[in-house]
Write an enzyme that holds these catalytic residues in place. Structure first.
Site, PDB file in Angstrom:
ATOM      1  N   ASP A 100       1.005  -1.149  -0.181  1.00  0.00           N
ATOM      2  CA  ASP A 100      -0.361   0.700   0.219  1.00  0.00           C
ATOM      3  C   ASP A 100       0.644   1.304   0.002  1.00  0.00           C
ATOM      4  OD1 ASP A 100       0.672   0.026   3.007  1.00  0.00           O
ATOM      5  OD2 ASP A 100      -1.266   0.269   3.524  1.00  0.00           O
ATOM      6  N   GLU A 114       9.779  -4.514  10.291  1.00  0.00           N
ATOM      7  CA  GLU A 114      10.006  -3.265   9.343  1.00  0.00           C
ATOM      8  C   GLU A 114      10.631  -1.646  10.230  1.00  0.00           C
ATOM      9  OE1 GLU A 114       6.972  -1.416   6.786  1.00  0.00           O
ATOM     10  OE2 GLU A 114       8.336   0.395   6.930  1.00  0.00           O
TER      11      GLU A 114
HETATM   12  O1  KIV Z   1       3.582  -1.386   1.976  1.00  0.00           O
HETATM   13  C1  KIV Z   1       4.790  -1.592   1.849  1.00  0.00           C
HETATM   14  O2  KIV Z   1       5.090  -1.441   0.194  1.00  0.00           O
HETATM   15  C2  KIV Z   1       5.429  -2.128   2.608  1.00  0.00           C
HETATM   16  C3  KIV Z   1       6.699  -2.737   2.091  1.00  0.00           C
HETATM   17  C4  KIV Z   1       7.531  -1.517   2.167  1.00  0.00           C
HETATM   18  C5  KIV Z   1       7.255  -3.591   3.721  1.00  0.00           C
HETATM   19  O3  KIV Z   1       4.855  -2.633   3.384  1.00  0.00           O
END
Ligand code: KIV
Length: 277
Positions: free
Chosen positions: A49, A187
């Protein structure tokens, strides 16, 4: 009649089995042409997202809708043939109840053909993860810095520096893994905590700003390509500077159009062409 599924794609089971082995390579992808270019090189393509910020210029991921995720998920599935494709459930589409999460995850799975969904949250999402995984929907969990909770976390800052934060991340990791997540994105988490979580879990951890101790790494594709210039977090490494190239190409095109140097006869229909004599 055979009911065997014939797919050359890497499965969530394959990803799960990479625990402790060769590092798992993950990049985000949002469009078919980029998915096509990344597909031979990665194990997993994540339709994150983050597309709200990267493609749509939003300040956070909170405004992303399920329909946006499905449309981009379909594009990435069309552009890839080998990678395991996982699609983010956006903010508000799964937090209300396990039933709401199932309804929306089932739509994602049915309308895109992806291998599973990702959702953010730790212990508080364990019941939902169990509800989905026991009903046939593979879940990639996401703990540590969870961007959908950016306001509650007080901004985008590394997690796990305080003892109680570290303990909460470790217990979140155990809870989502026990609930059936096939892997866990960790993260923005300090190295000792990411290392402890990776050692404790039987499923792979996929780090973003969470050190090489994780079983794999994920980055946002526009960040590694140098296309997303608004903000570059410390954990990003740029492997190209495409923004400069895009700007140079746009400038050259504009200059040529203004100088009437483009188009020439070779770019025109019905214009006299010079033939070799
Ligand atoms: O939304 C995203 O791209 C993510 C990743 C960066 C882990 O959650």
């Amino acid at each position: 009649m055979s009911t065997e599924i014939k797919s050359k794609r890497i499965t969530v089971r394959d990803i799960r089995q990479l625990k402790g082995g060769q590092p798992i390579v993950v990049l985000t992808a949002y469009t078919a042409p980029i998915a096509r270019l990344l597909d031979p090189h990665v194990d997993m393509l994540l339709v994150g997202d983050s597309l709200g910020m990267v493609l749509y210029g939003m300040e956070t991921t909170l405004g992303v809708s399920l329909d946006m995720m499905i449309a981009h998920g379909q594009a990435v599935m069309r552009g890839s043939e080998r990678a395991c494709v996982i699609i983010d459930l956006p903010f508000g589409s799964y937090q209300e109840s396990p039933q709401q999460a199932f309804r929306n995850a089932a739509r994602v799975m049915a309308e895109t053909g992806a291998a599973g969904v990702k959702l953010e949250g730790g212990s508080e999402m364990a019941e939902t993860i169990e509800f989905l995984t026991t009903r046939g929907i593979p879940v990639l969990a996401h703990i540590g810095l969870t961007p959908q909770s950016v306001h509650a976390l007080g901004g985008f800052r590394a997690q796990g520096r305080l003892d109680e934060e570290a303990a909460a991340i470790r217990s979140d990791a155990r809870a989502v893994a026990e609930a059936g997540a096939f892997a866990v994105v960790v993260e923005g988490t300090v190295e000792p905590v990411a290392r402890a979580v990776s050692q404790e879990l039987a499923v792979p951890t996929i780090g973003i700003g969470a050190s090489p101790a994780c079983d794999g790494q994920v980055l946002v594709v526009d960040d590694i390509l140098g296309l997303f210039g608004t903000f570059t977090p410390r954990f990003v490494k740029r492997y190209a500077d495409l923004a400069d190239q895009v700007e140079a190409a746009a400038r050259a095109y504009a200059d040529e159009v203004r100088a009437r140097a483009f188009p020439t006869a070779e770019h025109c229909f019905g214009a006299p062409k010079r033939h070799p004599q």
